[in-house]
Design a protein around this motif. Sequence first.
Motif, PDB file in Angstrom:
ATOM      1  N   ASN A 171       0.827  -1.204   0.000  1.00  0.00           N
ATOM      2  CA  ASN A 171       0.000   0.000   0.000  1.00  0.00           C
ATOM      3  C   ASN A 171       0.860   1.254   0.000  1.00  0.00           C
ATOM      4  N   GLN A 172       0.533   2.186  -0.850  1.00  0.00           N
ATOM      5  CA  GLN A 172       1.258   3.455  -0.944  1.00  0.00           C
ATOM      6  C   GLN A 172       0.380   4.469  -1.682  1.00  0.00           C
ATOM      7  N   ASN A 173       0.799   5.704  -1.705  1.00  0.00           N
ATOM      8  CA  ASN A 173       0.052   6.763  -2.382  1.00  0.00           C
ATOM      9  C   ASN A 173       0.811   7.273  -3.595  1.00  0.00           C
ATOM     10  N   ILE A 174       0.066   7.613  -4.629  1.00  0.00           N
ATOM     11  CA  ILE A 174       0.655   8.309  -5.765  1.00  0.00           C
ATOM     12  C   ILE A 174      -0.086   9.632  -5.943  1.00  0.00           C
ATOM     13  N   THR A 175       0.551  10.580  -6.601  1.00  0.00           N
ATOM     14  CA  THR A 175      -0.026  11.905  -6.775  1.00  0.00           C
ATOM     15  C   THR A 175      -0.335  12.163  -8.246  1.00  0.00           C
ATOM     16  N   LEU A 176      -1.556  12.595  -8.497  1.00  0.00           N
ATOM     17  CA  LEU A 176      -1.971  12.976  -9.839  1.00  0.00           C
ATOM     18  C   LEU A 176      -2.072  14.497  -9.886  1.00  0.00           C
ATOM     19  N   SER A 177      -1.449  15.108 -10.861  1.00  0.00           N
ATOM     20  CA  SER A 177      -1.454  16.566 -10.989  1.00  0.00           C
ATOM     21  C   SER A 177      -2.564  17.005 -11.925  1.00  0.00           C
ATOM     22  N   GLY A 178      -3.213  18.118 -11.557  1.00  0.00           N
ATOM     23  CA  GLY A 178      -4.319  18.615 -12.351  1.00  0.00           C
ATOM     24  C   GLY A 178      -3.881  19.644 -13.377  1.00  0.00           C
ATOM     25  N   THR A 179      -4.660  19.743 -14.432  1.00  0.00           N
ATOM     26  CA  THR A 179      -4.412  20.759 -15.450  1.00  0.00           C
ATOM     27  C   THR A 179      -5.748  21.222 -16.014  1.00  0.00           C
ATOM     28  N   GLY A 180      -5.749  22.421 -16.590  1.00  0.00           N
ATOM     29  CA  GLY A 180      -6.961  22.958 -17.186  1.00  0.00           C
ATOM     30  C   GLY A 180      -7.616  24.015 -16.313  1.00  0.00           C
ATOM     31  N   THR A 181      -8.789  24.466 -16.731  1.00  0.00           N
ATOM     32  CA  THR A 181      -9.536  25.514 -16.041  1.00  0.00           C
ATOM     33  C   THR A 181     -10.990  25.097 -15.940  1.00  0.00           C
ATOM     34  N   PRO A 182     -11.551  25.011 -14.721  1.00  0.00           N
ATOM     35  CA  PRO A 182     -12.969  24.614 -14.592  1.00  0.00           C
ATOM     36  C   PRO A 182     -13.884  25.573 -15.340  1.00  0.00           C
ATOM     37  N   THR A 183     -14.878  25.016 -16.035  1.00  0.00           N
ATOM     38  CA  THR A 183     -15.809  25.835 -16.801  1.00  0.00           C
ATOM     39  C   THR A 183     -17.183  25.928 -16.159  1.00  0.00           C
ATOM     40  N   SER A 184     -17.419  25.173 -15.091  1.00  0.00           N
ATOM     41  CA  SER A 184     -18.715  25.236 -14.411  1.00  0.00           C
ATOM     42  C   SER A 184     -18.534  24.821 -12.961  1.00  0.00           C
ATOM     43  N   THR A 185     -19.576  25.068 -12.149  1.00  0.00           N
ATOM     44  CA  THR A 185     -19.511  24.710 -10.729  1.00  0.00           C
ATOM     45  C   THR A 185     -20.068  23.326 -10.445  1.00  0.00           C
ATOM     46  N   SER A 186     -20.461  22.600 -11.473  1.00  0.00           N
ATOM     47  CA  SER A 186     -20.987  21.251 -11.253  1.00  0.00           C
ATOM     48  C   SER A 186     -19.884  20.351 -10.706  1.00  0.00           C
ATOM     49  N   VAL A 187     -20.296  19.341  -9.944  1.00  0.00           N
ATOM     50  CA  VAL A 187     -19.333  18.376  -9.421  1.00  0.00           C
ATOM     51  C   VAL A 187     -18.759  17.582 -10.596  1.00  0.00           C
ATOM     52  N   LYS A 188     -17.431  17.502 -10.654  1.00  0.00           N
ATOM     53  CA  LYS A 188     -16.768  16.785 -11.747  1.00  0.00           C
ATOM     54  C   LYS A 188     -16.521  15.338 -11.328  1.00  0.00           C
ATOM     55  N   THR A 189     -17.179  14.399 -11.984  1.00  0.00           N
ATOM     56  CA  THR A 189     -16.911  12.984 -11.756  1.00  0.00           C
ATOM     57  C   THR A 189     -15.910  12.523 -12.796  1.00  0.00           C
ATOM     58  N   LEU A 190     -14.680  12.337 -12.348  1.00  0.00           N
ATOM     59  CA  LEU A 190     -13.570  11.987 -13.239  1.00  0.00           C
ATOM     60  C   LEU A 190     -13.332  10.485 -13.208  1.00  0.00           C
TER      61      LEU A 190
END
Length: 600
Positions: free
Chosen positions: A278-297
């Motif tokens: 068990n360990q953690n990895i980090t995912l980096s975000g990119t882009g610009t949100p276009t709405s306030t809706s919850v993003k299900t990725l």
Amino acid sequence: MMKTNSTTAKIKVLLIALLLTFGQFYSQTHNGAVGINTTSPNPNSVLDVISGNNNKGILIPRLTEAQRDAITINKPQDDGLTIYNTTEDCFNYWSLADDEWKSVCGQLGKAVFTIDCSAAKAMGTYVKGRDLTASNYLSISVNVTKIGNYTISGTTPNGYNFYGTGTFLNTGIQTIRIAGQGNPLNIQTDTVSLNANGTDVTCTPPVSVTVLSPAGTFTMSCGSATVNGVYKVGTALGASNTITLPVNVSSLGSYTVTSNTVDGISFSGSGTFTATGNQNITLSGTGTPTSTSVKTLTLTSDSQGGVSTTCAVNVIVVIPKKTVLHIGLETAYGYSAFTGPSRSLMDSPTNFGTTASSIVKYEGFTHTSLGNSPSSAALQTALNAKPDIVIIGYNYTPNATDAGYIASYLNKKGIVIALTDDTGTAQNLFRGIFSDPTISASNGAGAGSVYALSNTDDPVLNGPFGDVRGKNWGEDASTTVGMSGLTSGFIPYSYAQPINSTTARTGISGLRSSSVNFIWFGDGGFLSNENANGNPYSSNTIEPFVAPSSGGYFPVQKATYGYAGNGYSTGGMQVQNSILFANMIAWAIKQAEFSGINTQ
């Protein structure tokens, strides 16, 4: 010696005479055309050059662009003057009509630009034996000083390269993508050799690519993933916008985890596992949100071994500020949420804020108040201004006309949270909202009454500030109002029978409408607490609201409440008024953003 000289002079004269005679004959015979390596030059050509062995060409003057521009042009005489521009790698000619040098390669020719090495980087993940895709490219920042065509390449010694060509239509700084192709052969770090329009570009430090080993085997725990940072519409994601993803590694190797793009944002991460477990990895975000809706990725991994390679993570975007209209008595007891610990709870960034630790990601409220006794005209004007949320507290007493205005506001998707214990007020409100003149209100139990909350799975009973299903709320100093005659269109939160009383009561003491944005509890002192710091008030039968300033006005239960009765001792119950209220506000913010009066 003198004789020799005389002979040589005679020979020279003879040769000149022959050349003149031959030139005259040749010109006459061939109509002025000159041929090289041909005795029959094209009659339509002044000069006809033939490559004898088909292995030679013709060279015209080769000048740099600077040398070309240094020519002093005699415009009428030089129309059509031609050179080869070595800067542009193309033939140029002088045009009298356009009064400029023209390129036979087109108007633009070769662009002039410089590469910003500090901003040049290889994008995507590179794995031994895996073909490069559209995600593998060089991101190159250039400063264009002359528009035109460009060709940029990046080469490596490891089985893959980058190549891109196009046209710069504008000068200035711009970023382009140079697509990758090929298949990395070895696990190593490669230096990318750049070339721009035929000229090598040396970067210090050089652009480099790390080729990873083939993927290991691992499973992702998206349910335990942590989304870090704050997300706002129109604000580009930065270094703090990451996802911490727990994984369980069963075999070593590289990893790549990517998400789809939802409303302008996506995440990705890659690396090499050096240990199993068990360990953690980090995912980096990119882009610009276009709405306030919850993003299900949807996260997709390259894990091997037949394990599941997809799972989902939700990203919450900050909701913009909303306007709240308060109606009620503004005293130290905090009957109206315009004052007291309930107002502090609403304004606390611990609860509703833009920090990474804020419970609800939200930019805050704009508070306005009509006080306790607004006129019907003032109420109508205020509601016509379309506040996002209306909170009604003790002891506002709307008449039938006022109730009609409030009902109209609700029908336009306005939001009303009403905390009232006056029978006339409650009856007017309910008859106006539910369009039923048979609905009635009656007084119930008094101060210190405790009411059981239902076990319904509901966003107010089970919200971001706590799950209070099956728990209790407490009546303040007066008497609770119960509503009777309701048949449908509502979700009951509590009934009129206190848990600490044996006197039979009927009706509803708390509910939410299922057709309009309306929440009601039958106690005007629902928010009451005269302690400005939100600490518990000492009484067991009044002021049930608790939200200590020491905790950032985070709502907590009042641990000792209620009068004795029905097997309960004095103060032997716990009430959740502040948690309920915080959940109501969280629900109201979401409704206002996605299904409110200002989203029409």
